[in-house]
Design a protein around this motif. Structure first.
Motif, PDB file in Angstrom:
ATOM      1  N   HIS A 106       0.849  -1.185   0.000  1.00  9.46           N
ATOM      2  CA  HIS A 106       0.000   0.000   0.000  1.00  9.46           C
ATOM      3  C   HIS A 106       0.889   1.242   0.000  1.00  9.46           C
ATOM      4  O   HIS A 106       1.922   1.286   0.672  1.00  9.46           O
ATOM      5  CB  HIS A 106      -0.873   0.040   1.260  1.00  9.46           C
ATOM      6  N   LEU A 107       0.481   2.254  -0.742  1.00  3.74           N
ATOM      7  CA  LEU A 107       1.142   3.541  -0.709  1.00  3.74           C
ATOM      8  C   LEU A 107       0.211   4.501   0.021  1.00  3.74           C
ATOM      9  O   LEU A 107      -0.832   4.896  -0.504  1.00  3.74           O
ATOM     10  CB  LEU A 107       1.446   4.048  -2.121  1.00  3.74           C
ATOM     11  N   ALA A 108       0.573   4.853   1.257  1.00  2.00           N
ATOM     12  CA  ALA A 108      -0.319   5.648   2.100  1.00  2.00           C
ATOM     13  C   ALA A 108      -0.490   7.052   1.539  1.00  2.00           C
ATOM     14  O   ALA A 108       0.490   7.744   1.255  1.00  2.00           O
ATOM     15  CB  ALA A 108       0.224   5.702   3.526  1.00  2.00           C
ATOM     16  N   LEU A 109      -1.737   7.462   1.390  1.00  2.56           N
ATOM     17  CA  LEU A 109      -2.057   8.810   0.911  1.00  2.56           C
ATOM     18  C   LEU A 109      -2.484   9.714   2.058  1.00  2.56           C
ATOM     19  O   LEU A 109      -2.102  10.891   2.110  1.00  2.56           O
ATOM     20  CB  LEU A 109      -3.175   8.741  -0.133  1.00  2.56           C
ATOM     21  N   ALA A 110      -3.266   9.166   2.985  1.00  2.00           N
ATOM     22  CA  ALA A 110      -3.809   9.980   4.073  1.00  2.00           C
ATOM     23  C   ALA A 110      -4.263   9.064   5.200  1.00  2.00           C
ATOM     24  O   ALA A 110      -4.233   7.832   5.083  1.00  2.00           O
ATOM     25  CB  ALA A 110      -4.973  10.829   3.571  1.00  2.00           C
ATOM     26  N   ALA A 116      -7.791   4.302  10.476  1.00  2.00           N
ATOM     27  CA  ALA A 116      -7.077   3.526   9.457  1.00  2.00           C
ATOM     28  C   ALA A 116      -6.314   4.479   8.547  1.00  2.00           C
ATOM     29  O   ALA A 116      -6.290   5.691   8.756  1.00  2.00           O
ATOM     30  CB  ALA A 116      -8.063   2.676   8.657  1.00  2.00           C
ATOM     31  N   LEU A 117      -5.704   3.885   7.513  1.00  2.00           N
ATOM     32  CA  LEU A 117      -5.012   4.658   6.492  1.00  2.00           C
ATOM     33  C   LEU A 117      -5.729   4.477   5.153  1.00  2.00           C
ATOM     34  O   LEU A 117      -6.457   3.503   4.953  1.00  2.00           O
ATOM     35  CB  LEU A 117      -3.555   4.197   6.362  1.00  2.00           C
ATOM     36  N   VAL A 118      -5.502   5.425   4.255  1.00  2.00           N
ATOM     37  CA  VAL A 118      -6.080   5.366   2.911  1.00  2.00           C
ATOM     38  C   VAL A 118      -4.935   5.336   1.909  1.00  2.00           C
ATOM     39  O   VAL A 118      -4.015   6.153   1.999  1.00  2.00           O
ATOM     40  CB  VAL A 118      -6.986   6.584   2.630  1.00  2.00           C
ATOM     41  N   ASN A 119      -4.976   4.384   0.965  1.00  2.00           N
ATOM     42  CA  ASN A 119      -3.915   4.328  -0.036  1.00  2.00           C
ATOM     43  C   ASN A 119      -4.263   5.188  -1.254  1.00  2.00           C
ATOM     44  O   ASN A 119      -5.308   5.851  -1.291  1.00  2.00           O
ATOM     45  CB  ASN A 119      -3.621   2.876  -0.447  1.00  2.00           C
ATOM     46  N   THR A 120      -3.399   5.184  -2.249  1.00  2.00           N
ATOM     47  CA  THR A 120      -3.582   6.040  -3.416  1.00  2.00           C
ATOM     48  C   THR A 120      -4.728   5.583  -4.310  1.00  2.00           C
ATOM     49  O   THR A 120      -5.100   6.305  -5.244  1.00  2.00           O
ATOM     50  CB  THR A 120      -2.286   6.073  -4.240  1.00  2.00           C
ATOM     51  N   TYR A 121      -5.305   4.417  -4.052  1.00  2.00           N
ATOM     52  CA  TYR A 121      -6.475   3.952  -4.780  1.00  2.00           C
ATOM     53  C   TYR A 121      -7.773   4.290  -4.040  1.00  2.00           C
ATOM     54  O   TYR A 121      -8.854   3.914  -4.486  1.00  2.00           O
ATOM     55  CB  TYR A 121      -6.411   2.437  -4.995  1.00  2.00           C
ATOM     56  N   GLY A 122      -7.650   4.972  -2.904  1.00  2.00           N
ATOM     57  CA  GLY A 122      -8.829   5.267  -2.102  1.00  2.00           C
ATOM     58  C   GLY A 122      -9.323   4.075  -1.304  1.00  2.00           C
ATOM     59  O   GLY A 122     -10.485   4.019  -0.907  1.00  2.00           O
ATOM     60  N   GLU A 123      -8.422   3.125  -1.038  1.00  2.00           N
ATOM     61  CA  GLU A 123      -8.780   1.921  -0.282  1.00  2.00           C
ATOM     62  C   GLU A 123      -8.294   2.048   1.156  1.00  2.00           C
ATOM     63  O   GLU A 123      -7.181   2.541   1.404  1.00  2.00           O
ATOM     64  CB  GLU A 123      -8.145   0.681  -0.930  1.00  2.00           C
ATOM     65  N   LEU A 124      -9.104   1.594   2.096  1.00  2.00           N
ATOM     66  CA  LEU A 124      -8.711   1.605   3.508  1.00  2.00           C
ATOM     67  C   LEU A 124      -7.846   0.394   3.815  1.00  2.00           C
ATOM     68  O   LEU A 124      -8.067  -0.697   3.288  1.00  2.00           O
ATOM     69  CB  LEU A 124      -9.950   1.580   4.399  1.00  2.00           C
ATOM     70  N   PHE A 125      -6.860   0.584   4.683  1.00  2.00           N
ATOM     71  CA  PHE A 125      -6.078  -0.544   5.189  1.00  2.00           C
ATOM     72  C   PHE A 125      -5.610  -0.216   6.594  1.00  2.00           C
ATOM     73  O   PHE A 125      -5.437   0.942   6.966  1.00  2.00           O
ATOM     74  CB  PHE A 125      -4.897  -0.876   4.265  1.00  2.00           C
ATOM     75  N   ASP A 126      -5.434  -1.253   7.368  1.00  2.00           N
ATOM     76  CA  ASP A 126      -5.105  -1.120   8.780  1.00  2.00           C
ATOM     77  C   ASP A 126      -3.608  -1.310   8.979  1.00  2.00           C
ATOM     78  O   ASP A 126      -3.100  -2.424   8.900  1.00  2.00           O
ATOM     79  CB  ASP A 126      -5.890  -2.146   9.600  1.00  2.00           C
ATOM     80  N   VAL A 135      -5.436  14.256   7.011  1.00  2.00           N
ATOM     81  CA  VAL A 135      -6.546  13.499   7.601  1.00  2.00           C
ATOM     82  C   VAL A 135      -7.787  13.702   6.749  1.00  2.00           C
ATOM     83  O   VAL A 135      -8.136  14.838   6.398  1.00  2.00           O
ATOM     84  CB  VAL A 135      -6.817  13.943   9.044  1.00  2.00           C
ATOM     85  N   LEU A 136      -8.455  12.604   6.406  1.00  2.00           N
ATOM     86  CA  LEU A 136      -9.708  12.644   5.669  1.00  2.00           C
ATOM     87  C   LEU A 136     -10.842  12.241   6.593  1.00  2.00           C
ATOM     88  O   LEU A 136     -10.739  11.238   7.314  1.00  2.00           O
ATOM     89  CB  LEU A 136      -9.663  11.704   4.460  1.00  2.00           C
ATOM     90  N   GLU A 139     -18.152   9.960   5.634  1.00  2.00           N
ATOM     91  CA  GLU A 139     -18.940   8.765   5.896  1.00  2.00           C
ATOM     92  C   GLU A 139     -18.317   7.550   5.209  1.00  2.00           C
ATOM     93  O   GLU A 139     -17.544   7.687   4.247  1.00  2.00           O
ATOM     94  CB  GLU A 139     -20.367   8.963   5.398  1.00  2.00           C
ATOM     95  N   ALA A 140     -18.644   6.377   5.710  1.00  2.00           N
ATOM     96  CA  ALA A 140     -18.157   5.144   5.098  1.00  2.00           C
ATOM     97  C   ALA A 140     -18.611   5.075   3.638  1.00  2.00           C
ATOM     98  O   ALA A 140     -19.765   5.355   3.320  1.00  2.00           O
ATOM     99  CB  ALA A 140     -18.683   3.939   5.876  1.00  2.00           C
ATOM    100  N   GLY A 141     -17.693   4.732   2.771  1.00  2.00           N
ATOM    101  CA  GLY A 141     -17.992   4.662   1.349  1.00  2.00           C
ATOM    102  C   GLY A 141     -17.553   5.880   0.563  1.00  2.00           C
ATOM    103  O   GLY A 141     -17.613   5.878  -0.673  1.00  2.00           O
ATOM    104  N   SER A 142     -17.112   6.933   1.259  1.00  2.00           N
ATOM    105  CA  SER A 142     -16.682   8.154   0.569  1.00  2.00           C
ATOM    106  C   SER A 142     -15.167   8.250   0.469  1.00  2.00           C
ATOM    107  O   SER A 142     -14.634   9.317   0.181  1.00  2.00           O
ATOM    108  CB  SER A 142     -17.238   9.387   1.297  1.00  2.00           C
ATOM    109  N   GLU A 143     -14.462   7.139   0.696  1.00  2.00           N
ATOM    110  CA  GLU A 143     -13.002   7.171   0.703  1.00  2.00           C
ATOM    111  C   GLU A 143     -12.428   7.579  -0.660  1.00  2.00           C
ATOM    112  O   GLU A 143     -11.506   8.395  -0.734  1.00  2.00           O
ATOM    113  CB  GLU A 143     -12.442   5.795   1.099  1.00  2.00           C
ATOM    114  N   VAL A 144     -12.973   7.020  -1.733  1.00  2.00           N
ATOM    115  CA  VAL A 144     -12.450   7.322  -3.071  1.00  2.00           C
ATOM    116  C   VAL A 144     -12.705   8.789  -3.409  1.00  2.00           C
ATOM    117  O   VAL A 144     -11.822   9.486  -3.931  1.00  2.00           O
ATOM    118  CB  VAL A 144     -13.097   6.397  -4.121  1.00  2.00           C
TER     119      VAL A 144
END
Length: 255
Positions: A106-110, A116-126, A135-136, A139-144
């Protein structure tokens, strides 16, 4: 049936063929499971910055069970995917004894709030990170959507040397940005890019020239924006000096 030799011959050939197939299958099963086909080389590749050698060695030692033929690739893939920084895993066998594993991190974006963290694809990972990430909040589902919005706003603010430190997207799709200097920018939900572009264009000739600290900017105005400056104190207005009233003298005429 016993008086039909041709049918008996055909049935005997069929039984011989089945027996031969069963024998070949049993022989192949034994050969495949023999320890003479171990996996001798495991090559792990990828641009790895957070996955350690110790983590890889642990999985190789405890999860990779079987020979070159019997090793369960799906199980091996899932074992590597359990590592916090692993995004994707691809595994290939290379005859006669090599296993090639490619890991994508994962490449952490925010940061996604504090959870959690968000990668450059807008995916959450722990995973854990000490990097100074924005910091973003949403609501859940608005990550992208938030990830794309952050990248666009980061590029738009670059000409005035400002960076988004926190971006919020409300349930009503209203945007709020806190910059790295502490300034909060209320953008709203309509004409987001146009409002931010006007702010960036006006900033060098307006807020940048003020000596007072800016705390809050509201861009939700059609022809400008409002600014809150907590340290601003208007200069007292000097009272105009009173003009003395001179009563006119009355001249009496002689009778």
């Amino acid at each position: 049936m016993w008086d039909r030799p041709q049918l008996l011959m055909w049935l005997a050939n069929l039984l011989y063929a089945l027996a031969a197939l069963l024998f070949l299958y049993a022989l192949l099963f034994v050969v495949v499971h023999l320890p003479v086909f171990p996996v001798r080389q495991i090559q792990v590749s990828g641009d790895l910055k957070h996955i350690t050698r110790e983590q890889v060695q642990y999985i190789v030692k405890n999860e990779l069970k079987g020979t070159f033929f019997t090793l369960n690739l799906d199980r091996t893939r899932k074992a590597f995917e359990k590592l916090p920084w692993v995004r994707t895993v691809s595994i290939r066998r290379h005859w006669p004894d090599r296993l090639e594993i490619n890991l994508e991190e994962h490449l952490a974006l925010a940061r996604w709030g504090s959870a959690a963290l968000v990668n450059t694809y807008g995916e959450l990972f722990d995973a854990a990170s000490n990097d100074p990430l924005p910091v973003l909040l949403g609501e859940a589902g608005s990550e992208v959507e938030l990830s794309k919005g952050y990248l666009e706003m980061r590029d738009m603010l670059a000409p005035i040397k400002k960076k988004p430190a926190q971006i919020s997207l409300s349930a009503r799709r209203a945007w709020n940005v806190k910059l790295d200097d502490g300034l909060t920018v209320e953008i709203g939900r309509d004409n987001v890019k146009e409002r931010l572009e006007k702010f960036v264009l006006a900033y060098p000739k307006s807020l940048a020239l003020l000596q007072n600290k800016n705390e809050y900017v509201d861009l939700r105005y059609p022809n400008g924006f409002a600014v809150r400056m907590p340290d601003f104190k208007p200069k007292p207005v000097k009272a105009k000096p009173e003009v003395p009233i001179v009563e006119p003298k009355v001249t009496k005429k002689a009778a």
